[in-house]
Design an enzyme around this catalytic site. Sequence first.
Site, PDB file in Angstrom:
ATOM      1  N   ASP A   1       0.875  -1.177   0.000  1.00  0.00           N
ATOM      2  CA  ASP A   1       0.000   0.000   0.000  1.00  0.00           C
ATOM      3  C   ASP A   1       0.913   1.229   0.000  1.00  0.00           C
ATOM      4  O   ASP A   1       2.118   1.121   0.239  1.00  0.00           O
ATOM      5  CB  ASP A   1      -0.980   0.011   1.177  1.00  0.00           C
TER       6      ASP A   1
ATOM      7  N   ASP B   1       4.583   3.694  -3.337  1.00  0.00           N
ATOM      8  CA  ASP B   1       3.627   4.314  -4.255  1.00  0.00           C
ATOM      9  C   ASP B   1       3.783   3.686  -5.644  1.00  0.00           C
ATOM     10  O   ASP B   1       4.833   3.832  -6.274  1.00  0.00           O
ATOM     11  CB  ASP B   1       3.926   5.822  -4.296  1.00  0.00           C
TER      12      ASP B   1
ATOM     13  N   ASN C   1      -4.369  -4.153  -7.847  1.00  0.00           N
ATOM     14  CA  ASN C   1      -5.651  -3.717  -7.282  1.00  0.00           C
ATOM     15  C   ASN C   1      -5.691  -2.225  -6.957  1.00  0.00           C
ATOM     16  O   ASN C   1      -6.755  -1.614  -7.019  1.00  0.00           O
ATOM     17  CB  ASN C   1      -5.932  -4.524  -6.002  1.00  0.00           C
TER      18      ASN C   1
ATOM     19  N   TYR D   1     -12.201   7.976 -14.357  1.00  0.00           N
ATOM     20  CA  TYR D   1     -12.193   6.609 -13.835  1.00  0.00           C
ATOM     21  C   TYR D   1     -12.540   5.598 -14.935  1.00  0.00           C
ATOM     22  O   TYR D   1     -11.848   4.587 -15.113  1.00  0.00           O
ATOM     23  CB  TYR D   1     -13.187   6.537 -12.679  1.00  0.00           C
TER      24      TYR D   1
ATOM     25  N   LYS E   1     -10.065   2.654 -16.405  1.00  0.00           N
ATOM     26  CA  LYS E   1     -10.379   1.227 -16.250  1.00  0.00           C
ATOM     27  C   LYS E   1     -10.509   0.547 -17.614  1.00  0.00           C
ATOM     28  O   LYS E   1     -10.185  -0.637 -17.755  1.00  0.00           O
ATOM     29  CB  LYS E   1     -11.640   1.055 -15.403  1.00  0.00           C
TER      30      LYS E   1
HETATM   31  N1  LIG Z   1     -15.529  -0.393  -4.436  1.00  0.00           N
HETATM   32  C1  LIG Z   1     -16.097  -0.658  -5.605  1.00  0.00           C
HETATM   33  O1  LIG Z   1     -17.326  -0.701  -5.697  1.00  0.00           O
HETATM   34  C2  LIG Z   1     -15.258  -0.945  -6.821  1.00  0.00           C
HETATM   35  C3  LIG Z   1     -15.925  -1.253  -8.015  1.00  0.00           C
HETATM   36  C4  LIG Z   1     -15.169  -1.544  -9.153  1.00  0.00           C
HETATM   37  C5  LIG Z   1     -13.795  -1.526  -9.087  1.00  0.00           C
HETATM   38  N2  LIG Z   1     -13.169  -1.205  -7.922  1.00  0.00           N
HETATM   39  C6  LIG Z   1     -11.706  -1.207  -7.926  1.00  0.00           C
HETATM   40  O2  LIG Z   1     -11.227  -2.074  -6.920  1.00  0.00           O
HETATM   41  C7  LIG Z   1      -9.996  -1.577  -6.402  1.00  0.00           C
HETATM   42  C8  LIG Z   1     -10.116  -1.408  -4.892  1.00  0.00           C
HETATM   43  O3  LIG Z   1     -11.245  -0.608  -4.583  1.00  0.00           O
HETATM   44  P1  LIG Z   1     -11.646  -0.270  -3.048  1.00  0.00           P
HETATM   45  O4  LIG Z   1     -13.073   0.076  -3.041  1.00  0.00           O
HETATM   46  O5  LIG Z   1     -11.132  -1.313  -2.156  1.00  0.00           O
HETATM   47  O6  LIG Z   1     -10.817   1.094  -2.886  1.00  0.00           O
HETATM   48  P2  LIG Z   1     -10.068   1.715  -1.604  1.00  0.00           P
HETATM   49  O7  LIG Z   1      -9.967   3.171  -1.865  1.00  0.00           O
HETATM   50  O8  LIG Z   1     -10.699   1.251  -0.347  1.00  0.00           O
HETATM   51  O9  LIG Z   1      -8.636   1.006  -1.658  1.00  0.00           O
HETATM   52  C9  LIG Z   1      -7.646   1.362  -2.550  1.00  0.00           C
HETATM   53  C10 LIG Z   1      -6.325   1.106  -1.852  1.00  0.00           C
HETATM   54  O10 LIG Z   1      -5.303   1.431  -2.806  1.00  0.00           O
HETATM   55  C11 LIG Z   1      -4.322   2.203  -2.123  1.00  0.00           C
HETATM   56  N3  LIG Z   1      -3.621   3.051  -3.083  1.00  0.00           N
HETATM   57  C12 LIG Z   1      -4.146   4.128  -3.734  1.00  0.00           C
HETATM   58  N4  LIG Z   1      -3.188   4.701  -4.492  1.00  0.00           N
HETATM   59  C13 LIG Z   1      -2.057   3.962  -4.322  1.00  0.00           C
HETATM   60  C14 LIG Z   1      -0.747   4.070  -4.824  1.00  0.00           C
HETATM   61  N5  LIG Z   1      -0.400   5.061  -5.639  1.00  0.00           N
HETATM   62  N6  LIG Z   1       0.177   3.137  -4.443  1.00  0.00           N
HETATM   63  C15 LIG Z   1      -0.161   2.133  -3.596  1.00  0.00           C
HETATM   64  N7  LIG Z   1      -1.408   2.001  -3.072  1.00  0.00           N
HETATM   65  C16 LIG Z   1      -2.333   2.908  -3.430  1.00  0.00           C
HETATM   66  C17 LIG Z   1      -5.085   3.010  -1.086  1.00  0.00           C
HETATM   67  O11 LIG Z   1      -4.219   3.479  -0.051  1.00  0.00           O
HETATM   68  C18 LIG Z   1      -6.108   1.978  -0.620  1.00  0.00           C
HETATM   69  O12 LIG Z   1      -5.628   1.198   0.451  1.00  0.00           O
HETATM   70  C19 LIG Z   1      -9.721  -0.255  -7.134  1.00  0.00           C
HETATM   71  O13 LIG Z   1      -8.867  -0.490  -8.228  1.00  0.00           O
HETATM   72  C20 LIG Z   1     -11.101   0.138  -7.625  1.00  0.00           C
HETATM   73  O14 LIG Z   1     -11.033   0.955  -8.750  1.00  0.00           O
HETATM   74  C21 LIG Z   1     -13.868  -0.908  -6.791  1.00  0.00           C
END
Ligand SMILES: NC(=O)c1ccc[n+]([C@@H]2O[C@H](COP(=O)([O-])OP(=O)(O)OC[C@H]3O[C@@H](n4cnc5c(N)ncnc54)[C@H](O)[C@@H]3O)[C@@H](O)[C@H]2O)c1
Length: 254
Positions: free
Chosen positions: A39, A62, A89, A155, A159
């Site tokens: 993370d 990062d 992810n 977004y 994606k």
């Molecule tokens: N929640 C949803 O409904 C949903 C739907 C479709 C897709 N997604 C995708 O699933 C994935 C996770 O979603 P989520 O809801 O758990 O999001 P979230 O915001 O809870 O988690 C994202 C994580 O990525 C980390 N992160 C962000 N930028 C970063 C970087 N530059 N380097 C390292 N870590 C980094 C953040 O600190 C966080 O822990 C994402 O790619 C999101 O686009 C989510």
Amino acid sequence: MLAIDLSGRVALVTGAGRGIGFAIASVLRDCGARVVINDRGADEADRAAAALGSGTIALAGDIADEDVCDALPGRCVAAAGRYDILVNNAGVAAQMRRTVKQSLADWQRTMDVNVRGTFLMSRAAARHFTAARSGCIVNIASVAGLGAIPASNDYSVSKAAIAMMTRTMAADLGRVGVRVNCVAPGFCDAPMLHGLLAGDAEAAEANRRRIPLGRFGEPAEIGHAVAFLCSDLARYMTGAVVAVDGGWLANGGA
Ligand SMILES: NC(=O)c1ccc[n+]([C@@H]2O[C@H](COP(=O)([O-])OP(=O)(O)OC[C@H]3O[C@@H](n4cnc5c(N)ncnc54)[C@H](O)[C@@H]3O)[C@@H](O)[C@H]2O)c1
């Protein structure tokens, strides 16, 4: 009995400090993999690794930073002994805004993490996996990359790029024994969705109503699809983009 068995493999999951990434890491661990939590912040990564228990390793950094990504395969091998699976992810979304109101800075930040980060992590992993002549990458896209979501230009475009990067890299790497697939989650009970829909109960309910299975997804349900794609049960799958969305995309109805 057929089962998903990832024992002996080391899986690095980006953005696994919370939400869907944490759930993916947890499922992969339950399937026998040794998990490496990435993370952005060391605190988030350390906390998540501690929650998953002994054997889980935290490697913060990062993923939009080229030097960080290039160093991660070596750090993973040094800490866990090997590197077999990458799950891309980590992702961000700008606040939902119509295109005419979207700033270039917001748009660029989403591209930097989602597209550039996925590219950099995948390129570094591909170099390592090509030398080993095995390995597997699973990207996390979104249904927003397969069908446009209004007020979500940054977004959705990012994606869609991840879905195509899955195909380009699968075409590149198949002959060296490396598979690249993608899971496109629908609306999931996880922090990103909670943030985007915060305070808009009407939008949340309208989105839920469109889902044929009648509910938002659970983060672990994304993990189940990822675990399958990482496993030998999916050994003839590469370049696939699999929606895990309760039927949201399939539904052409109101
Ligand atoms: N929640 C949803 O409904 C949903 C739907 C479709 C897709 N997604 C995708 O699933 C994935 C996770 O979603 P989520 O809801 O758990 O999001 P979230 O915001 O809870 O988690 C994202 C994580 O990525 C980390 N992160 C962000 N930028 C970063 C970087 N530059 N380097 C390292 N870590 C980094 C953040 O600190 C966080 O822990 C994402 O790619 C999101 O686009 C989510």
